[in-house]
Design a protein around this motif. Sequence first.
Motif, mmCIF file in Angstrom:
data_model
loop_
_atom_site.group_PDB
_atom_site.id
_atom_site.type_symbol
_atom_site.label_atom_id
_atom_site.label_comp_id
_atom_site.label_asym_id
_atom_site.label_seq_id
_atom_site.Cartn_x
_atom_site.Cartn_y
_atom_site.Cartn_z
ATOM 1 N N ARG A 1 1.095 -0.035 -5.930
ATOM 2 C CA ARG A 1 0.222 -0.771 -5.005
ATOM 3 C C ARG A 1 0.456 -2.273 -5.183
ATOM 4 N NH1 ARG A 1 -1.475 2.708 -1.400
ATOM 5 N NH2 ARG A 1 -3.698 2.593 -1.413
ATOM 6 N N ASN B 88 0.821 -1.220 0.000
ATOM 7 C CA ASN B 88 0.000 0.000 0.000
ATOM 8 C C ASN B 88 0.855 1.270 0.000
ATOM 9 O OD1 ASN B 88 0.853 -0.390 2.670
ATOM 10 N ND2 ASN B 88 -0.974 0.567 3.532
ATOM 11 N N LYS B 89 2.162 1.164 0.285
ATOM 12 C CA LYS B 89 3.054 2.325 0.235
ATOM 13 C C LYS B 89 3.871 2.375 -1.059
ATOM 14 C CE LYS B 89 3.835 3.680 5.003
ATOM 15 N NZ LYS B 89 4.879 4.004 6.004
#
Length: 165
Positions: free
Chosen positions: A20, A15-16
């Motif tokens: 993605r 998610n960082k």
Amino acid sequence: MERERTCCFTGHRENKLPWRGNETDARCVQLKKEISRALERAFLSGMRHFICGMATGCDLYFAEAVLALREKLPGITLEAAIPWEGQAQNWSPAQRRRYNVLRDLCDYETVISESYTPDCLKRRNEYMVDSSALVIAVYSGAAGGTRNTMLYAMRKGVELYEIEI
């Protein structure tokens, strides 16, 4: 394992990452190649034991790259450093399958805590650094566990190899 021959890894969760979970993105494909090259350099410098924190994203890329290298080169071992037993319980079914396959392929496993605690991730990261002579890090500049692990390695005088994204 001998600390002098041990390398651990830190990197961002999916998610960082800019892509993605899209691992077909050219940037992800390139990152995986860079992780493999870093692992080969670590092997050539004498590293034989590799420790992975088993989080989504970069950790699992690292584990897969170690396993691929282990197929080609003798004497490589992979350790799963698991912050708490239920680490993958809330992941998607596909992520859990990937995690379980990789966990089963590890030579060693260290579980930091049987259940989640507010500091189990930090303790997992410190265990990995304290057990290693080299830390390979995938880092975007973002605050969080990866940066904290890198700073901890620097304070402890552990060699750090950074792959910037």
